[in-house]
Design a protein around this motif. Structure first.
Motif, PDB file in Angstrom:
ATOM      1  N   PHE A 161       0.807  -1.218   0.000  1.00  0.00           N
ATOM      2  CA  PHE A 161       0.000   0.000   0.000  1.00  0.00           C
ATOM      3  C   PHE A 161       0.845   1.275   0.000  1.00  0.00           C
ATOM      4  CE2 PHE A 161      -2.611  -3.184   2.288  1.00  0.00           C
ATOM      5  CZ  PHE A 161      -3.547  -3.395   1.292  1.00  0.00           C
ATOM      6  N   SER A 162       2.106   1.193  -0.444  1.00  0.00           N
ATOM      7  CA  SER A 162       2.930   2.404  -0.502  1.00  0.00           C
ATOM      8  C   SER A 162       2.548   3.271  -1.699  1.00  0.00           C
ATOM      9  CB  SER A 162       4.412   2.049  -0.582  1.00  0.00           C
ATOM     10  OG  SER A 162       4.703   1.422  -1.810  1.00  0.00           O
ATOM     11  N   MET A 163       1.893   2.665  -2.686  1.00  0.00           N
ATOM     12  CA  MET A 163       1.511   3.398  -3.877  1.00  0.00           C
ATOM     13  C   MET A 163       0.050   3.081  -4.193  1.00  0.00           C
ATOM     14  SD  MET A 163       3.257   3.252  -7.657  1.00  0.00           S
ATOM     15  CE  MET A 163       4.872   3.470  -6.955  1.00  0.00           C
ATOM     16  N   TRP A 164      -0.736   4.123  -4.439  1.00  0.00           N
ATOM     17  CA  TRP A 164      -2.149   3.953  -4.758  1.00  0.00           C
ATOM     18  C   TRP A 164      -2.442   4.614  -6.099  1.00  0.00           C
ATOM     19  CZ3 TRP A 164      -6.180   1.780  -1.823  1.00  0.00           C
ATOM     20  CH2 TRP A 164      -5.809   1.303  -0.569  1.00  0.00           C
ATOM     21  N   GLY A 165      -3.159   3.919  -6.934  1.00  0.00           N
ATOM     22  CA  GLY A 165      -3.690   4.493  -8.158  1.00  0.00           C
ATOM     23  C   GLY A 165      -5.158   4.792  -7.916  1.00  0.00           C
ATOM     24  N   ILE A 166      -5.568   6.023  -8.152  1.00  0.00           N
ATOM     25  CA  ILE A 166      -6.937   6.435  -7.847  1.00  0.00           C
ATOM     26  C   ILE A 166      -7.609   6.929  -9.119  1.00  0.00           C
ATOM     27  CG2 ILE A 166      -8.356   8.025  -6.497  1.00  0.00           C
ATOM     28  CD1 ILE A 166      -6.103   8.093  -4.440  1.00  0.00           C
ATOM     29  N   ASN A 167      -8.828   6.447  -9.344  1.00  0.00           N
ATOM     30  CA  ASN A 167      -9.610   6.856 -10.498  1.00  0.00           C
ATOM     31  C   ASN A 167     -11.071   6.833 -10.098  1.00  0.00           C
ATOM     32  OD1 ASN A 167     -10.288   7.582 -13.078  1.00  0.00           O
ATOM     33  ND2 ASN A 167      -9.978   5.566 -13.964  1.00  0.00           N
ATOM     34  N   VAL A 168     -11.842   7.751 -10.643  1.00  0.00           N
ATOM     35  CA  VAL A 168     -13.267   7.825 -10.349  1.00  0.00           C
ATOM     36  C   VAL A 168     -14.029   7.135 -11.465  1.00  0.00           C
ATOM     37  CG1 VAL A 168     -15.226   9.386 -10.047  1.00  0.00           C
ATOM     38  CG2 VAL A 168     -13.016   9.971  -9.075  1.00  0.00           C
TER      39      VAL A 168
ATOM     40  N   ALA B 260      -6.073   6.503   7.134  1.00  0.00           N
ATOM     41  CA  ALA B 260      -6.446   5.966   8.452  1.00  0.00           C
ATOM     42  C   ALA B 260      -6.427   4.433   8.474  1.00  0.00           C
ATOM     43  CB  ALA B 260      -7.826   6.480   8.861  1.00  0.00           C
ATOM     44  N   ARG B 261      -6.729   3.793   7.359  1.00  0.00           N
ATOM     45  CA  ARG B 261      -6.783   2.325   7.324  1.00  0.00           C
ATOM     46  C   ARG B 261      -5.458   1.668   6.993  1.00  0.00           C
ATOM     47  NH1 ARG B 261     -12.488   0.572   4.512  1.00  0.00           N
ATOM     48  NH2 ARG B 261     -13.804   1.724   5.957  1.00  0.00           N
ATOM     49  N   TYR B 262      -4.718   2.253   6.055  1.00  0.00           N
ATOM     50  CA  TYR B 262      -3.525   1.578   5.542  1.00  0.00           C
ATOM     51  C   TYR B 262      -2.224   2.330   5.806  1.00  0.00           C
ATOM     52  CZ  TYR B 262      -7.214  -0.862   3.068  1.00  0.00           C
ATOM     53  OH  TYR B 262      -8.340  -1.572   2.765  1.00  0.00           O
ATOM     54  N   GLY B 263      -2.312   3.499   6.403  1.00  0.00           N
ATOM     55  CA  GLY B 263      -1.122   4.307   6.632  1.00  0.00           C
ATOM     56  C   GLY B 263      -0.909   5.291   5.493  1.00  0.00           C
ATOM     57  N   VAL B 264       0.028   6.174   5.696  1.00  0.00           N
ATOM     58  CA  VAL B 264       0.305   7.207   4.699  1.00  0.00           C
ATOM     59  C   VAL B 264       1.068   6.584   3.530  1.00  0.00           C
ATOM     60  CG1 VAL B 264       1.459   9.406   4.255  1.00  0.00           C
ATOM     61  CG2 VAL B 264       0.378   8.998   6.476  1.00  0.00           C
ATOM     62  N   PRO B 265       0.510   6.666   2.325  1.00  0.00           N
ATOM     63  CA  PRO B 265       1.226   6.109   1.176  1.00  0.00           C
ATOM     64  C   PRO B 265       2.386   7.018   0.773  1.00  0.00           C
ATOM     65  CG  PRO B 265      -0.794   7.149   0.446  1.00  0.00           C
ATOM     66  CD  PRO B 265      -0.792   7.214   1.947  1.00  0.00           C
TER      67      PRO B 265
END
Length: 146
Positions: A38-45, A83-88
């Motif tokens: 979870f250090s990297m998140w890809g976010i798309n709507v 809050a759930r996975y920590g700061v990415p």
């Protein structure tokens, strides 16, 4: 029984409307290395979805949303990711205004998150993401349409 099922699918209107129609050849997947989970998140709507969710929400960002404003996205990042996975270390978004604005920039600066944007047009990646989004929308439609 198998022949009956095949016949039903051929003539079922909903089966034809929501059938997978793959037009692009498959590409080889290339794994991305991350320094920790979870250090990297890809976010798309994803949206707008039809029909709306039972609570009236029309957009998906890992959760359903009634609207996709900068404040809504920032609240999602704080409550459902940090809050759930920590700061990415990094978040990657497309160039949409709801994901690229002053509020998101301030949040990233506050938590020392690198915010990167995907390239404006990269067919290999954009096509894969949009295909996945289309599949999610199709599954929702199949589950909700009688």
């Amino acid at each position: 029984m198998e022949a009956d099922c095949a016949k039903h699918v051929r003539y079922c209107h909903l089966c034809q409307v929501y059938a997978d129609q793959i037009k692009a050849p498959p590409n080889e997947l290339r794994p991305m290395a991350a320094s920790w989970p979870f250090s990297m998140w890809g976010i798309n709507v994803i949206g707008s979805i039809n029909p709306k969710a039972s609570n009236g929400h029309m957009f998906i960002l890992a959760i359903t949303l009634a609207s996709v404003t900068a404040n809504t996205v920032a609240r999602f990042l704080k409550r459902d990711i940090i809050a759930r996975y920590g700061v990415p270390e990094t978040i990657i978004t497309d160039n949409a205004k709801n994901l690229n604005n002053r509020i998101i920039d301030e949040l990233c600066e506050r938590f020392k998150i690198h915010h990167r944007n995907s390239t404006l047009y990269r067919p290999q990646m954009n096509g894969a993401v949009e295909a996945a989004n289309k599949n999610i929308k199709r599954i929702i439609e199949k589950m909700t349409v009688a």
